[in-house]
Design a protein around this motif. Structure first.
Motif, PDB file in Angstrom:
ATOM      1  N   THR A  73       6.933  33.013  -8.106  1.00 23.85           N
ATOM      2  CA  THR A  73       8.280  32.734  -7.609  1.00 23.85           C
ATOM      3  C   THR A  73       8.431  31.266  -7.245  1.00 23.85           C
ATOM      4  O   THR A  73       9.400  30.606  -7.650  1.00 23.85           O
ATOM      5  N   GLU A  74       7.480  30.762  -6.488  1.00 29.02           N
ATOM      6  CA  GLU A  74       7.566  29.374  -6.030  1.00 29.02           C
ATOM      7  C   GLU A  74       7.480  28.400  -7.204  1.00 29.02           C
ATOM      8  O   GLU A  74       8.161  27.374  -7.220  1.00 29.02           O
ATOM      9  N   ARG A  75       6.630  28.713  -8.202  1.00 28.06           N
ATOM     10  CA  ARG A  75       6.531  27.841  -9.376  1.00 28.06           C
ATOM     11  C   ARG A  75       7.858  27.781 -10.120  1.00 28.06           C
ATOM     12  O   ARG A  75       8.299  26.722 -10.554  1.00 28.06           O
ATOM     13  N   TYR A  76       8.474  28.960 -10.279  1.00 27.68           N
ATOM     14  CA  TYR A  76       9.729  29.017 -11.034  1.00 27.68           C
ATOM     15  C   TYR A  76      10.844  28.283 -10.287  1.00 27.68           C
ATOM     16  O   TYR A  76      11.589  27.494 -10.882  1.00 27.68           O
ATOM     17  N   LEU A  77      10.964  28.530  -8.995  1.00 30.79           N
ATOM     18  CA  LEU A  77      12.023  27.875  -8.221  1.00 30.79           C
ATOM     19  C   LEU A  77      11.799  26.366  -8.154  1.00 30.79           C
ATOM     20  O   LEU A  77      12.756  25.584  -8.167  1.00 30.79           O
ATOM     21  N   ALA A  78      10.531  25.942  -8.101  1.00 30.07           N
ATOM     22  CA  ALA A  78      10.235  24.508  -8.110  1.00 30.07           C
ATOM     23  C   ALA A  78      10.654  23.887  -9.432  1.00 30.07           C
ATOM     24  O   ALA A  78      11.204  22.779  -9.476  1.00 30.07           O
ATOM     25  N   ALA A  79      10.405  24.610 -10.543  1.00 30.28           N
ATOM     26  CA  ALA A  79      10.824  24.125 -11.862  1.00 30.28           C
ATOM     27  C   ALA A  79      12.347  24.026 -11.934  1.00 30.28           C
ATOM     28  O   ALA A  79      12.890  23.100 -12.556  1.00 30.28           O
ATOM     29  N   CYS A  80      13.037  24.954 -11.297  1.00 32.75           N
ATOM     30  CA  CYS A  80      14.505  24.900 -11.259  1.00 32.75           C
ATOM     31  C   CYS A  80      14.972  23.631 -10.546  1.00 32.75           C
ATOM     32  O   CYS A  80      15.871  22.929 -11.013  1.00 32.75           O
ATOM     33  N   GLU A  81      14.349  23.353  -9.429  1.00 32.37           N
ATOM     34  CA  GLU A  81      14.763  22.209  -8.615  1.00 32.37           C
ATOM     35  C   GLU A  81      14.422  20.880  -9.280  1.00 32.37           C
ATOM     36  O   GLU A  81      15.034  19.852  -8.975  1.00 32.37           O
ATOM     37  N   GLU A  82      13.433  20.889 -10.183  1.00 34.65           N
ATOM     38  CA  GLU A  82      13.081  19.663 -10.888  1.00 34.65           C
ATOM     39  C   GLU A  82      14.130  19.264 -11.922  1.00 34.65           C
ATOM     40  O   GLU A  82      14.189  18.102 -12.339  1.00 34.65           O
ATOM     41  N   LEU A  83      14.953  20.224 -12.329  1.00 38.48           N
ATOM     42  CA  LEU A  83      16.022  19.921 -13.282  1.00 38.48           C
ATOM     43  C   LEU A  83      17.083  19.066 -12.613  1.00 38.48           C
ATOM     44  O   LEU A  83      17.396  19.242 -11.431  1.00 38.48           O
ATOM     45  N   ASP A  84      17.655  18.160 -13.370  1.00 39.36           N
ATOM     46  CA  ASP A  84      18.750  17.344 -12.862  1.00 39.36           C
ATOM     47  C   ASP A  84      19.897  18.237 -12.392  1.00 39.36           C
ATOM     48  O   ASP A  84      20.197  19.257 -13.014  1.00 39.36           O
ATOM     49  N   GLU A  85      20.532  17.848 -11.291  1.00 39.95           N
ATOM     50  CA  GLU A  85      21.628  18.635 -10.731  1.00 39.95           C
ATOM     51  C   GLU A  85      22.727  18.897 -11.759  1.00 39.95           C
ATOM     52  O   GLU A  85      23.311  19.977 -11.818  1.00 39.95           O
ATOM     53  N   ARG A  86      23.005  17.905 -12.610  1.00 39.09           N
ATOM     54  CA  ARG A  86      24.056  18.072 -13.629  1.00 39.09           C
ATOM     55  C   ARG A  86      23.690  19.155 -14.631  1.00 39.09           C
ATOM     56  O   ARG A  86      24.566  19.865 -15.133  1.00 39.09           O
ATOM     57  N   LEU A  87      22.394  19.294 -14.909  1.00 36.06           N
ATOM     58  CA  LEU A  87      21.956  20.336 -15.833  1.00 36.06           C
ATOM     59  C   LEU A  87      22.043  21.709 -15.175  1.00 36.06           C
ATOM     60  O   LEU A  87      22.471  22.686 -15.797  1.00 36.06           O
ATOM     61  N   ARG A  88      21.645  21.780 -13.906  1.00 39.61           N
ATOM     62  CA  ARG A  88      21.680  23.069 -13.211  1.00 39.61           C
ATOM     63  C   ARG A  88      23.098  23.583 -13.051  1.00 39.61           C
ATOM     64  O   ARG A  88      23.320  24.793 -12.974  1.00 39.61           O
ATOM     65  N   GLN A  89      24.060  22.674 -13.018  1.00 40.82           N
ATOM     66  CA  GLN A  89      25.452  23.098 -12.928  1.00 40.82           C
ATOM     67  C   GLN A  89      25.966  23.666 -14.244  1.00 40.82           C
ATOM     68  O   GLN A  89      27.038  24.279 -14.287  1.00 40.82           O
ATOM     69  N   ARG A  90      25.205  23.496 -15.308  1.00 36.96           N
ATOM     70  CA  ARG A  90      25.589  24.057 -16.610  1.00 36.96           C
ATOM     71  C   ARG A  90      24.880  25.380 -16.892  1.00 36.96           C
ATOM     72  O   ARG A  90      25.274  26.122 -17.784  1.00 36.96           O
ATOM     73  N   LEU A  91      23.810  25.650 -16.145  1.00 40.05           N
ATOM     74  CA  LEU A  91      22.976  26.828 -16.420  1.00 40.05           C
ATOM     75  C   LEU A  91      23.337  28.004 -15.507  1.00 40.05           C
ATOM     76  O   LEU A  91      23.636  27.816 -14.337  1.00 40.05           O
ATOM     77  N   VAL A  92      23.282  29.196 -16.073  1.00 42.38           N
ATOM     78  CA  VAL A  92      23.536  30.427 -15.314  1.00 42.38           C
ATOM     79  C   VAL A  92      22.403  31.412 -15.599  1.00 42.38           C
ATOM     80  O   VAL A  92      22.294  31.926 -16.713  1.00 42.38           O
ATOM     81  N   PRO A  93      21.528  31.675 -14.624  1.00 48.19           N
ATOM     82  CA  PRO A  93      20.462  32.651 -14.851  1.00 48.19           C
ATOM     83  C   PRO A  93      21.013  34.072 -14.861  1.00 48.19           C
ATOM     84  O   PRO A  93      21.902  34.415 -14.075  1.00 48.19           O
ATOM     85  N   VAL A  94      20.485  34.892 -15.781  1.00 44.80           N
ATOM     86  CA  VAL A  94      20.854  36.308 -15.857  1.00 44.80           C
ATOM     87  C   VAL A  94      19.664  37.110 -15.334  1.00 44.80           C
ATOM     88  O   VAL A  94      18.606  37.131 -15.961  1.00 44.80           O
ATOM     89  N   LEU A  95      19.829  37.756 -14.198  1.00 45.16           N
ATOM     90  CA  LEU A  95      18.733  38.526 -13.607  1.00 45.16           C
ATOM     91  C   LEU A  95      18.573  39.831 -14.393  1.00 45.16           C
ATOM     92  O   LEU A  95      19.461  40.688 -14.386  1.00 45.16           O
ATOM     93  N   VAL A  96      17.442  39.955 -15.090  1.00 46.17           N
ATOM     94  CA  VAL A  96      17.225  41.104 -15.975  1.00 46.17           C
ATOM     95  C   VAL A  96      15.934  41.839 -15.607  1.00 46.17           C
ATOM     96  O   VAL A  96      15.137  41.365 -14.815  1.00 46.17           O
ATOM     97  N   ARG A  97      15.768  43.012 -16.211  1.00 43.77           N
ATOM     98  CA  ARG A  97      14.578  43.854 -16.032  1.00 43.77           C
ATOM     99  C   ARG A  97      14.339  44.191 -14.556  1.00 43.77           C
ATOM    100  O   ARG A  97      13.216  44.105 -14.057  1.00 43.77           O
ATOM    101  N   ILE A  98      15.416  44.595 -13.879  1.00 40.16           N
ATOM    102  CA  ILE A  98      15.313  44.999 -12.476  1.00 40.16           C
ATOM    103  C   ILE A  98      14.810  46.444 -12.417  1.00 40.16           C
ATOM    104  O   ILE A  98      15.452  47.345 -12.963  1.00 40.16           O
ATOM    105  N   PRO A  99      13.669  46.703 -11.800  1.00 41.72           N
ATOM    106  CA  PRO A  99      13.131  48.077 -11.754  1.00 41.72           C
ATOM    107  C   PRO A  99      14.063  49.017 -10.996  1.00 41.72           C
ATOM    108  O   PRO A  99      14.679  48.626  -9.999  1.00 41.72           O
ATOM    109  N   HIS A 100      14.157  50.233 -11.481  1.00 49.15           N
ATOM    110  CA  HIS A 100      14.945  51.237 -10.767  1.00 49.15           C
ATOM    111  C   HIS A 100      14.325  51.485  -9.394  1.00 49.15           C
ATOM    112  O   HIS A 100      13.106  51.540  -9.249  1.00 49.15           O
ATOM    113  N   GLY A 101      15.169  51.611  -8.393  1.00 47.65           N
ATOM    114  CA  GLY A 101      14.681  51.863  -7.047  1.00 47.65           C
ATOM    115  C   GLY A 101      14.351  50.627  -6.253  1.00 47.65           C
ATOM    116  O   GLY A 101      13.860  50.732  -5.118  1.00 47.65           O
ATOM    117  N   THR A 102      14.620  49.439  -6.823  1.00 46.37           N
ATOM    118  CA  THR A 102      14.370  48.200  -6.079  1.00 46.37           C
ATOM    119  C   THR A 102      15.275  48.155  -4.849  1.00 46.37           C
ATOM    120  O   THR A 102      16.487  48.366  -4.965  1.00 46.37           O
TER     121      THR A 102
END
Length: 205
Positions: free
Chosen positions: A75-104
Protein backbone atom coordinates in the motif's frame (compact mmCIF):
# COMPACT_ATOMS: atom_id res chain seq x y z
CA UNK A 1 -13.65 12.80 -27.48
CA UNK A 2 -17.10 11.87 -28.71
CA UNK A 3 -18.80 15.18 -28.13
CA UNK A 4 -21.27 14.88 -31.01
CA UNK A 5 -23.28 12.30 -29.05
CA UNK A 6 -23.40 14.43 -25.93
CA UNK A 7 -20.99 12.52 -23.71
CA UNK A 8 -17.31 12.83 -22.87
CA UNK A 9 -14.80 10.36 -24.26
CA UNK A 10 -12.27 8.89 -21.83
CA UNK A 11 -9.20 6.71 -22.15
CA UNK A 12 -8.77 3.45 -20.28
CA UNK A 13 -5.16 2.56 -19.62
CA UNK A 14 -4.13 -1.09 -19.84
CA UNK A 15 -0.87 -2.92 -20.31
CA UNK A 16 0.02 -3.79 -23.93
CA UNK A 17 -0.88 -7.35 -24.97
CA UNK A 18 2.80 -8.26 -25.34
CA UNK A 19 3.49 -7.24 -21.72
CA UNK A 20 0.47 -9.17 -20.46
CA UNK A 21 1.67 -12.25 -22.35
CA UNK A 22 5.13 -11.90 -20.82
CA UNK A 23 3.62 -11.71 -17.33
CA UNK A 24 1.59 -14.88 -17.93
CA UNK A 25 4.79 -16.65 -18.98
CA UNK A 26 6.57 -15.84 -15.72
CA UNK A 27 6.98 -18.60 -13.13
CA UNK A 28 4.21 -18.47 -10.45
CA UNK A 29 6.66 -17.32 -7.76
CA UNK A 30 7.80 -14.34 -9.85
CA UNK A 31 4.27 -13.51 -10.93
CA UNK A 32 3.19 -13.34 -7.28
CA UNK A 33 5.86 -10.74 -6.51
CA UNK A 34 5.52 -8.71 -9.71
CA UNK A 35 4.18 -5.20 -9.02
CA UNK A 36 1.59 -5.07 -11.80
CA UNK A 37 -0.28 -2.09 -10.36
CA UNK A 38 2.77 0.17 -10.17
CA UNK A 39 3.72 -0.73 -13.74
CA UNK A 40 0.22 0.23 -14.87
CA UNK A 41 0.44 3.47 -12.87
CA UNK A 42 3.71 4.38 -14.60
CA UNK A 43 2.19 3.63 -18.00
CA UNK A 44 -0.85 5.77 -17.18
CA UNK A 45 1.44 8.60 -16.08
CA UNK A 46 3.28 8.46 -19.40
CA UNK A 47 -0.01 8.51 -21.29
CA UNK A 48 -1.21 11.49 -19.21
CA UNK A 49 2.02 13.33 -20.03
CA UNK A 50 1.53 12.69 -23.74
CA UNK A 51 -2.06 13.90 -23.48
CA UNK A 52 -0.92 17.02 -21.64
CA UNK A 53 1.58 17.81 -24.40
CA UNK A 54 -1.03 17.29 -27.12
CA UNK A 55 -3.69 19.39 -25.40
CA UNK A 56 -6.13 16.48 -24.89
CA UNK A 57 -8.51 16.95 -21.96
CA UNK A 58 -10.27 13.62 -21.41
CA UNK A 59 -9.53 11.76 -18.15
CA UNK A 60 -7.49 8.55 -18.17
CA UNK A 61 -8.76 5.63 -16.10
CA UNK A 62 -6.54 2.89 -14.71
CA UNK A 63 -7.53 -0.16 -12.70
CA UNK A 64 -6.24 -0.32 -9.13
CA UNK A 65 -6.67 -3.78 -7.62
CA UNK A 66 -8.02 -3.91 -4.07
CA UNK A 67 -5.18 -6.32 -3.24
CA UNK A 68 -2.94 -3.22 -3.14
CA UNK A 69 -4.51 -2.48 0.23
CA UNK A 70 -4.17 -5.98 1.69
CA UNK A 71 -0.49 -5.54 2.47
CA UNK A 72 0.79 -2.46 4.30
CA UNK A 73 4.16 -2.34 2.54
CA UNK A 74 2.54 -2.70 -0.87
CA UNK A 75 0.00 0.00 0.00
CA UNK A 76 2.67 2.47 1.02
CA UNK A 77 4.77 1.73 -2.10
CA UNK A 78 1.79 2.30 -4.37
CA UNK A 79 0.66 5.51 -2.67
CA UNK A 80 4.25 6.81 -2.70
CA UNK A 81 4.42 6.13 -6.45
CA UNK A 82 1.17 8.07 -6.85
CA UNK A 83 2.58 11.05 -5.00
CA UNK A 84 5.74 11.00 -7.12
CA UNK A 85 3.65 11.80 -10.19
CA UNK A 86 3.39 15.44 -11.14
CA UNK A 87 0.24 17.07 -9.76
CA UNK A 88 -0.88 17.95 -13.31
CA UNK A 89 -0.71 14.28 -14.28
CA UNK A 90 -2.61 13.11 -11.21
CA UNK A 91 -5.39 15.53 -12.08
CA UNK A 92 -5.82 13.65 -15.36
CA UNK A 93 -5.83 10.15 -13.84
CA UNK A 94 -8.80 8.36 -12.26
CA UNK A 95 -8.13 5.05 -10.45
CA UNK A 96 -10.82 2.37 -10.78
CA UNK A 97 -11.00 0.29 -7.60
CA UNK A 98 -11.46 -3.28 -8.83
CA UNK A 99 -11.41 -6.87 -7.54
CA UNK A 100 -13.04 -5.97 -4.22
CA UNK A 101 -13.63 -9.23 -2.27
CA UNK A 102 -17.19 -9.98 -1.27
CA UNK A 103 -17.76 -9.28 2.41
CA UNK A 104 -15.12 -6.56 2.67
CA UNK A 105 -16.08 -4.30 5.64
CA UNK A 106 -17.55 -0.94 4.66
CA UNK A 107 -15.07 0.87 6.89
CA UNK A 108 -12.18 -0.76 5.02
CA UNK A 109 -13.61 0.20 1.64
CA UNK A 110 -14.15 3.76 2.76
CA UNK A 111 -10.58 3.99 4.05
CA UNK A 112 -9.18 2.80 0.71
CA UNK A 113 -11.42 5.16 -1.22
CA UNK A 114 -10.36 8.15 0.86
CA UNK A 115 -6.66 7.37 0.42
CA UNK A 116 -6.99 7.09 -3.35
CA UNK A 117 -9.33 10.04 -3.84
CA UNK A 118 -7.03 12.38 -1.90
CA UNK A 119 -4.31 11.79 -4.50
CA UNK A 120 -6.29 11.97 -7.74
CA UNK A 121 -8.98 14.05 -9.40
CA UNK A 122 -11.66 11.47 -8.66
CA UNK A 123 -12.30 7.82 -7.87
CA UNK A 124 -14.13 5.21 -9.93
CA UNK A 125 -15.90 2.05 -8.81
CA UNK A 126 -17.15 -0.90 -10.83
CA UNK A 127 -20.66 -2.31 -10.71
CA UNK A 128 -22.20 -5.67 -11.47
CA UNK A 129 -25.67 -6.29 -12.92
CA UNK A 130 -26.32 -2.57 -13.43
CA UNK A 131 -26.93 -1.93 -9.74
CA UNK A 132 -25.42 0.51 -7.29
CA UNK A 133 -22.58 -1.17 -5.38
CA UNK A 134 -23.52 -2.27 -1.87
CA UNK A 135 -21.20 0.22 -0.21
CA UNK A 136 -21.39 3.27 2.02
CA UNK A 137 -23.18 6.06 0.17
CA UNK A 138 -20.32 8.40 1.05
CA UNK A 139 -18.19 6.54 -1.52
CA UNK A 140 -20.70 7.27 -4.28
CA UNK A 141 -20.70 11.02 -3.83
CA UNK A 142 -18.91 12.66 -6.76
CA UNK A 143 -17.52 9.27 -7.81
CA UNK A 144 -17.53 7.63 -11.25
CA UNK A 145 -19.38 4.34 -11.61
CA UNK A 146 -17.91 2.09 -14.31
CA UNK A 147 -20.07 -0.29 -16.35
CA UNK A 148 -18.26 -2.70 -18.67
CA UNK A 149 -20.07 -3.27 -21.96
CA UNK A 150 -21.43 -6.77 -22.43
CA UNK A 151 -23.04 -7.53 -25.79
CA UNK A 152 -25.06 -10.35 -24.28
CA UNK A 153 -26.62 -8.04 -21.71
CA UNK A 154 -26.62 -4.51 -23.06
CA UNK A 155 -28.49 -5.29 -26.25
CA UNK A 156 -31.80 -5.84 -24.46
CA UNK A 157 -34.40 -3.07 -24.05
CA UNK A 158 -34.98 -3.95 -20.39
CA UNK A 159 -31.26 -3.55 -19.74
CA UNK A 160 -31.21 -0.04 -21.16
CA UNK A 161 -34.06 0.79 -18.79
CA UNK A 162 -31.92 -0.47 -15.88
CA UNK A 163 -29.01 1.62 -17.15
CA UNK A 164 -31.21 4.74 -17.13
CA UNK A 165 -32.21 4.06 -13.52
CA UNK A 166 -28.56 3.54 -12.58
CA UNK A 167 -27.60 6.86 -14.17
CA UNK A 168 -30.39 8.66 -12.31
CA UNK A 169 -29.28 7.11 -9.02
CA UNK A 170 -25.65 8.15 -9.50
CA UNK A 171 -26.65 11.66 -10.54
CA UNK A 172 -28.60 11.94 -7.28
CA UNK A 173 -25.27 11.44 -5.48
CA UNK A 174 -23.53 13.97 -7.72
CA UNK A 175 -21.66 11.12 -9.41
CA UNK A 176 -21.11 10.12 -13.02
CA UNK A 177 -21.51 6.93 -15.04
CA UNK A 178 -18.97 5.58 -17.53
CA UNK A 179 -19.67 2.72 -19.94
CA UNK A 180 -16.39 1.31 -21.24
CA UNK A 181 -15.25 -1.31 -23.74
CA UNK A 182 -17.86 -0.13 -26.23
CA UNK A 183 -17.36 -1.88 -29.58
CA UNK A 184 -18.49 0.99 -31.83
CA UNK A 185 -19.83 4.51 -32.07
CA UNK A 186 -23.27 2.99 -32.69
CA UNK A 187 -23.11 1.39 -29.25
CA UNK A 188 -21.94 4.72 -27.84
CA UNK A 189 -25.03 6.40 -29.28
CA UNK A 190 -27.23 3.78 -27.61
CA UNK A 191 -25.82 4.33 -24.14
CA UNK A 192 -25.79 8.10 -24.66
CA UNK A 193 -29.57 7.92 -24.98
CA UNK A 194 -29.61 6.49 -21.45
CA UNK A 195 -27.91 9.61 -20.09
CA UNK A 196 -24.44 8.20 -19.40
CA UNK A 197 -21.79 10.84 -18.85
CA UNK A 198 -18.70 9.18 -20.33
CA UNK A 199 -17.81 6.41 -22.75
CA UNK A 200 -14.69 4.50 -23.72
CA UNK A 201 -14.38 2.72 -27.06
CA UNK A 202 -12.33 -0.41 -27.65
CA UNK A 203 -9.29 0.56 -29.66
CA UNK A 204 -9.11 -1.23 -33.01
CA UNK A 205 -6.48 -3.95 -33.20
Amino acid sequence: GIRDIGVTGVQTCALPICVQAALVALPPKETATFDFDRLLLELAGERALQALDSGATEPILLDAGFEIFLNRRRTERYLAACEELDERLRQRLVPVLVRIPHGTPQSRLLECAVRLRSRFRSLALTTERLQLPQIDSAMLRQAILVVDWDDAVLNEDSTFCQLRHLVDAMHAYGGLVLVRQLPSRTAAHCVADCGVDMVSLVEPA
